[in-house]
Design an enzyme around this catalytic site. Structure first.
Site, PDB file in Angstrom:
ATOM      1  N   LYS A 121       0.763  -1.302  -0.630  1.00  0.00           N
ATOM      2  CA  LYS A 121       0.269  -0.079   0.026  1.00  0.00           C
ATOM      3  C   LYS A 121       0.836   1.179   0.132  1.00  0.00           C
ATOM      4  CE  LYS A 121      -4.017   2.835   0.604  1.00  0.00           C
ATOM      5  NZ  LYS A 121      -4.725   2.431  -0.954  1.00  0.00           N
ATOM      6  N   CYS A 158      -2.355   8.957  -8.436  1.00  0.00           N
ATOM      7  CA  CYS A 158      -3.415   8.316  -7.581  1.00  0.00           C
ATOM      8  C   CYS A 158      -4.412   9.376  -7.343  1.00  0.00           C
ATOM      9  CB  CYS A 158      -3.367   9.022  -5.693  1.00  0.00           C
ATOM     10  SG  CYS A 158      -4.742   8.036  -5.695  1.00  0.00           S
ATOM     11  N   ASN A 197      -3.303   3.234 -13.959  1.00  0.00           N
ATOM     12  CA  ASN A 197      -2.890   3.163 -12.223  1.00  0.00           C
ATOM     13  C   ASN A 197      -5.157   3.134 -12.902  1.00  0.00           C
ATOM     14  OD1 ASN A 197      -4.355   4.557  -9.277  1.00  0.00           O
ATOM     15  ND2 ASN A 197      -2.270   5.183  -9.363  1.00  0.00           N
ATOM     16  N   GLY A 243      -4.334  -3.375 -14.766  1.00  0.00           N
ATOM     17  CA  GLY A 243      -5.311  -3.157 -15.232  1.00  0.00           C
ATOM     18  C   GLY A 243      -6.534  -3.988 -15.571  1.00  0.00           C
TER      19      GLY A 243
HETATM   20  C1  FMN Z   1      -9.126  -0.399  -3.281  1.00  0.00           C
HETATM   21  C2  FMN Z   1      -8.083   0.034  -3.836  1.00  0.00           C
HETATM   22  C3  FMN Z   1      -6.629   0.656  -3.360  1.00  0.00           C
HETATM   23  C4  FMN Z   1      -5.621   1.245  -4.294  1.00  0.00           C
HETATM   24  N1  FMN Z   1      -4.912   1.688  -3.288  1.00  0.00           N
HETATM   25  C5  FMN Z   1      -3.329   2.609  -4.953  1.00  0.00           C
HETATM   26  C6  FMN Z   1      -2.425   2.990  -3.659  1.00  0.00           C
HETATM   27  O1  FMN Z   1      -2.044   2.700  -2.608  1.00  0.00           O
HETATM   28  N2  FMN Z   1      -1.027   2.685  -4.918  1.00  0.00           N
HETATM   29  C7  FMN Z   1      -0.882   2.829  -5.401  1.00  0.00           C
HETATM   30  O2  FMN Z   1      -0.464   3.114  -6.796  1.00  0.00           O
HETATM   31  N3  FMN Z   1      -2.788   2.165  -7.007  1.00  0.00           N
HETATM   32  C8  FMN Z   1      -3.467   2.362  -5.429  1.00  0.00           C
HETATM   33  N4  FMN Z   1      -4.367   1.253  -6.440  1.00  0.00           N
HETATM   34  C9  FMN Z   1      -4.654   1.397  -7.571  1.00  0.00           C
HETATM   35  C10 FMN Z   1      -3.956  -0.373  -8.132  1.00  0.00           C
HETATM   36  O3  FMN Z   1      -3.041  -0.719  -7.717  1.00  0.00           O
HETATM   37  C11 FMN Z   1      -4.010  -0.640  -9.838  1.00  0.00           C
HETATM   38  O4  FMN Z   1      -3.539   0.676  -9.994  1.00  0.00           O
HETATM   39  C12 FMN Z   1      -5.669  -0.446 -10.048  1.00  0.00           C
HETATM   40  O5  FMN Z   1      -6.705  -0.825  -9.534  1.00  0.00           O
HETATM   41  C13 FMN Z   1      -5.126  -1.203 -11.452  1.00  0.00           C
HETATM   42  O6  FMN Z   1      -5.575  -2.586 -11.328  1.00  0.00           O
HETATM   43  P1  FMN Z   1      -6.444  -3.457 -11.515  1.00  0.00           P
HETATM   44  O7  FMN Z   1      -7.685  -3.246 -12.327  1.00  0.00           O
HETATM   45  O8  FMN Z   1      -6.222  -4.759 -11.619  1.00  0.00           O
HETATM   46  O9  FMN Z   1      -7.425  -3.248 -10.029  1.00  0.00           O
HETATM   47  C14 FMN Z   1      -5.676   1.418  -5.731  1.00  0.00           C
HETATM   48  C15 FMN Z   1      -6.817   0.257  -6.137  1.00  0.00           C
HETATM   49  C16 FMN Z   1      -7.921  -0.008  -5.364  1.00  0.00           C
HETATM   50  C17 FMN Z   1      -8.917  -1.103  -6.716  1.00  0.00           C
END
Ligand code: FMN
Length: 301
Positions: A45, A129, A191, A242
């Protein structure tokens, strides 16, 4: 097993699979379900200099093919990470990427400096973010700002730097090149995409933060296309992220030019997804008589 080795340039991982930041905490809960050592690496995180309580709720909403989140980088801060989370994770014997975030450039420099002597795979700088009012996305949309931020962190940290970019931009190749010029060792793409949902009964936005970041299967074609474009523009490795939910998605990202991949939202629906993807990828490369290395960028040829 050697067929699945992922080459990040600055390190070789036993396989290309890792959790996406924020979707795995520091891995404590998942470690009760499986041995984290089966993963190529773990991404933590976000760590900010000070502890953060994040945004007001509701912070997540389900959407067709995905979810919106507006957590707002809740975390226990640099001291919390150094005192509690990191020592525990380092005992698990898996390479660690610490995700770093901040409100200003100095925040990234401070966290990077404090983590410089830690045994880590590297730092993942979250310049992307969408859910924080200062910093966050604004860092990642301007190539010059990306360049300056990465170069300043580069000056204070001996660790490999992975720069995580936002999809909320017209031309991904600009910040990608800015990161590379600033000294990034790799990029993470992508992201979340900015989005929102409205409750038709209350007639109000559902998320406490009004807007949030869209993730999950719905964003996979966008992520894939941005990986494809960035792979043409830079020569540093790319970690694709993603909407990955099955082995075919992993292979698609590799073919688009990703050297490794991260899995986020899909792990909420199936906490055992990552170790299963490790097995499925092993079986896939065996059956196809190929290696991860051969697949990386193969669709460009
Ligand atoms: C609940 C949640 C919390 C996230 N927190 C962070 C974070 O702290 N730092 C970050 O770089 N990305 C964060 N992300 C983005 C994810 O790391 C990722 O880039 C994004 O969800 C796309 O991937 P996915 O479609 O597999 O979820 C977060 C995503 C979600 C859903």
């Amino acid at each position: 097993m050697s067929r699945t080795i992922a080459d990040l340039g600055f390190a070789r991982l036993k396989n290309p699979l890792m959790p996406a930041s924020g979707c795995f905490g520091w891995g404590r809960e998942y470690s009760q379900l499986y041995d984290l050592k089966v993963l190529g690496a773990v991404v933590t995180k976000a760590v900010t200099p000070e502890p953060r309580s994040g945004n007001p709720g509701p912070r997540v909403v389900e959407t067709p093919g995905g979810m919106l989140n507006a957590i707002g980088l809740e975390n226990s801060g640099l001291q919390g990470a150094l005192a509690e989370e990191l020592p525990w994770l380092q005992e698990q014997g898996v390479p660690i990427l610490v995700n770093v975030a901040g409100r200003k450039v100095g925040d990234y420099v401070q966290v990077a400096e404090a983590l410089g002597d830690q045994d880590l795979l590297g730092l993942e700088l979250n310049l992307s973010c969408p859910n924080v009012r200062e910093g966050g996305i604004s860092f990642g949309t301007d190539a010059n700002t990306v360049y300056k931020l990465v170069s300043q962190v580069r000056r204070v940290s001996p660790l490999p730097l992975v720069v995580k970019l936002t999809p909320n931009i017209t031309d991904i190749t600009e910040p990608a090149r800015g990161a590379e010029a600033g000294g990034a060792d790799a990029l993470t793409l992508i992201n979340t995409l900015r989005g929102m949902a409205i409750d038709v009964r209350t007639r109000r936005p559902i998320l406490g933060n009004v807007s949030g970041g869209l993730s999950g299967s719905a964003i996979k074609p966008v992520a894939l296309s941005l990986v494809w474009q960035a792979a043409k523009a830079v020569s540093i490795p790319i970690i694709g992220c993603g909407g990955i939910a099955q082995v075919g998605d992993v292979v698609e990202f590799l073919l688009a030019g990703a050297a490794a991949v991260q899995v986020g939202s899909a792990t909420f629906a199936d906490p055992l997804l990552l170790p299963r993807l490790v097995k499925d990828l092993e079986a896939w490369v065996e059956q196809e008589d190929c290696s991860v290395k051969e697949l990386v960028g193969a669709a460009h040829c």
